[in-house]
Design an enzyme around this catalytic site. Sequence first.
Site, PDB file in Angstrom:
ATOM      1  N   HIS A  14      -9.531   1.084   7.095  1.00 18.94           N
ATOM      2  CA  HIS A  14      -8.769   1.159   8.351  1.00 18.94           C
ATOM      3  C   HIS A  14      -8.448   2.599   8.681  1.00 18.94           C
ATOM      4  O   HIS A  14      -8.205   3.416   7.791  1.00 18.94           O
ATOM      5  CB  HIS A  14      -7.489   0.330   8.279  1.00 18.94           C
ATOM      6  N   ILE A  15      -8.428   2.882   9.971  1.00 19.71           N
ATOM      7  CA  ILE A  15      -8.010   4.194  10.461  1.00 19.71           C
ATOM      8  C   ILE A  15      -6.614   4.018  11.050  1.00 19.71           C
ATOM      9  O   ILE A  15      -6.395   3.157  11.912  1.00 19.71           O
ATOM     10  CB  ILE A  15      -8.960   4.720  11.557  1.00 19.71           C
ATOM     11  N   HIS A  16      -5.670   4.820  10.569  1.00 23.34           N
ATOM     12  CA  HIS A  16      -4.332   4.828  11.165  1.00 23.34           C
ATOM     13  C   HIS A  16      -4.366   5.750  12.383  1.00 23.34           C
ATOM     14  O   HIS A  16      -4.767   6.920  12.271  1.00 23.34           O
ATOM     15  CB  HIS A  16      -3.302   5.418  10.192  1.00 23.34           C
ATOM     16  N   ASP A  64       0.495  -1.639  13.529  1.00 25.32           N
ATOM     17  CA  ASP A  64       0.876  -1.672  12.116  1.00 25.32           C
ATOM     18  C   ASP A  64       2.216  -2.410  11.981  1.00 25.32           C
ATOM     19  O   ASP A  64       3.134  -2.201  12.776  1.00 25.32           O
ATOM     20  CB  ASP A  64       0.998  -0.237  11.576  1.00 25.32           C
ATOM     21  N   ASN A 123      -6.623   6.556   4.374  1.00 22.66           N
ATOM     22  CA  ASN A 123      -6.231   6.663   2.972  1.00 22.66           C
ATOM     23  C   ASN A 123      -7.318   6.007   2.120  1.00 22.66           C
ATOM     24  O   ASN A 123      -7.705   4.862   2.385  1.00 22.66           O
ATOM     25  CB  ASN A 123      -4.890   5.961   2.731  1.00 22.66           C
ATOM     26  N   GLN A 157      -3.714   4.158  -0.249  1.00 21.00           N
ATOM     27  CA  GLN A 157      -4.341   2.938   0.299  1.00 21.00           C
ATOM     28  C   GLN A 157      -3.726   1.706  -0.351  1.00 21.00           C
ATOM     29  O   GLN A 157      -3.656   1.610  -1.581  1.00 21.00           O
ATOM     30  CB  GLN A 157      -5.865   2.951   0.070  1.00 21.00           C
ATOM     31  N   SER A 158      -3.259   0.788   0.480  1.00 20.73           N
ATOM     32  CA  SER A 158      -2.649  -0.431  -0.058  1.00 20.73           C
ATOM     33  C   SER A 158      -3.413  -1.679   0.366  1.00 20.73           C
ATOM     34  O   SER A 158      -3.278  -2.729  -0.259  1.00 20.73           O
ATOM     35  CB  SER A 158      -1.185  -0.540   0.377  1.00 20.73           C
ATOM     36  N   VAL A 159      -4.203  -1.584   1.443  1.00 17.60           N
ATOM     37  CA  VAL A 159      -5.018  -2.725   1.874  1.00 17.60           C
ATOM     38  C   VAL A 159      -6.484  -2.307   1.731  1.00 17.60           C
ATOM     39  O   VAL A 159      -6.909  -1.301   2.312  1.00 17.60           O
ATOM     40  CB  VAL A 159      -4.707  -3.137   3.331  1.00 17.60           C
TER      41      VAL A 159
HETATM   42  P1  DGP Z   1      -2.747   1.856   3.816  1.00 17.61           P
HETATM   43  O1  DGP Z   1      -1.503   2.127   3.028  1.00 17.61           O
HETATM   44  O2  DGP Z   1      -3.464   3.114   4.316  1.00 17.61           O
HETATM   45  O3  DGP Z   1      -3.677   0.919   3.075  1.00 17.61           O
HETATM   46  O4  DGP Z   1      -2.263   1.111   5.123  1.00 17.61           O
HETATM   47  C1  DGP Z   1      -2.089  -0.260   5.210  1.00 17.61           C
HETATM   48  C2  DGP Z   1      -1.238  -0.514   6.415  1.00 17.61           C
HETATM   49  O5  DGP Z   1      -1.344  -1.882   6.740  1.00 17.61           O
HETATM   50  C3  DGP Z   1       0.254  -0.238   6.210  1.00 17.61           C
HETATM   51  O6  DGP Z   1       0.649   0.830   7.066  1.00 17.61           O
HETATM   52  C4  DGP Z   1       0.950  -1.524   6.591  1.00 17.61           C
HETATM   53  C5  DGP Z   1      -0.135  -2.315   7.282  1.00 17.61           C
HETATM   54  N1  DGP Z   1      -0.069  -3.756   7.064  1.00 17.61           N
HETATM   55  C6  DGP Z   1      -0.009  -4.371   5.853  1.00 17.61           C
HETATM   56  N2  DGP Z   1       0.025  -5.706   6.041  1.00 17.61           N
HETATM   57  C7  DGP Z   1      -0.034  -5.918   7.379  1.00 17.61           C
HETATM   58  C8  DGP Z   1      -0.039  -7.098   8.175  1.00 17.61           C
HETATM   59  O7  DGP Z   1       0.000  -8.233   7.702  1.00 17.61           O
HETATM   60  N3  DGP Z   1      -0.088  -6.920   9.522  1.00 17.61           N
HETATM   61  C9  DGP Z   1      -0.158  -5.679  10.106  1.00 17.61           C
HETATM   62  N4  DGP Z   1      -0.183  -5.623  11.423  1.00 17.61           N
HETATM   63  N5  DGP Z   1      -0.157  -4.551   9.370  1.00 17.61           N
HETATM   64  C10 DGP Z   1      -0.096  -4.672   8.018  1.00 17.61           C
END
Ligand code: DGP
Length: 113
Positions: free
Chosen positions: A99-101, A30, A86, A93-95
């Site tokens: 995805h699983i963290h 991340d 999320n 959730q932002s992306v």
């Molecule tokens: P969420 O908030 O659950 O949608 O998590 C999205 C995660 O993605 C957040 O923890 C940051 C990560 N993230 C966003 N942009 C990038 C990127 O360009 N590269 C990587 N490696 N992670 C990213």
Amino acid sequence: MTDTIFSKIISGEIPAEIVYEDRQCLAFKDINPQAPVHVLVIPKKTIVKIADASEPDEKLLGHLIVVASKIAKDEGCGDAFRLVINNGEKAGQSVYHLHIHLLAGRNFSWPPG
Ligand code: DGP
């Protein structure tokens, strides 16, 4: 289908620190880690969010969890790690590519914030 940062990581358009890859999924660190170990495990198939997954995705979703658990082992997390999904803006959730963290390397409280 809308491109996301994660679909661009899958295609190689955007670099990432990849820790695992197979035919079905990709795992990378991340960019904004919330714990000493913070890895994202994503399907190569575009699933916008977990609420959009359906029965044909069951095997893939199980695979993602097994892979996350294997990465936790490889990263030396022992049996102390957390997996988080999320779903939707209000849940953080932002992306919008499922995805699983995988989070580990510190203590976590419950309930989560
Ligand atoms: P969420 O908030 O659950 O949608 O998590 C999205 C995660 O993605 C957040 O923890 C940051 C990560 N993230 C966003 N942009 C990038 C990127 O360009 N590269 C990587 N490696 N992670 C990213």
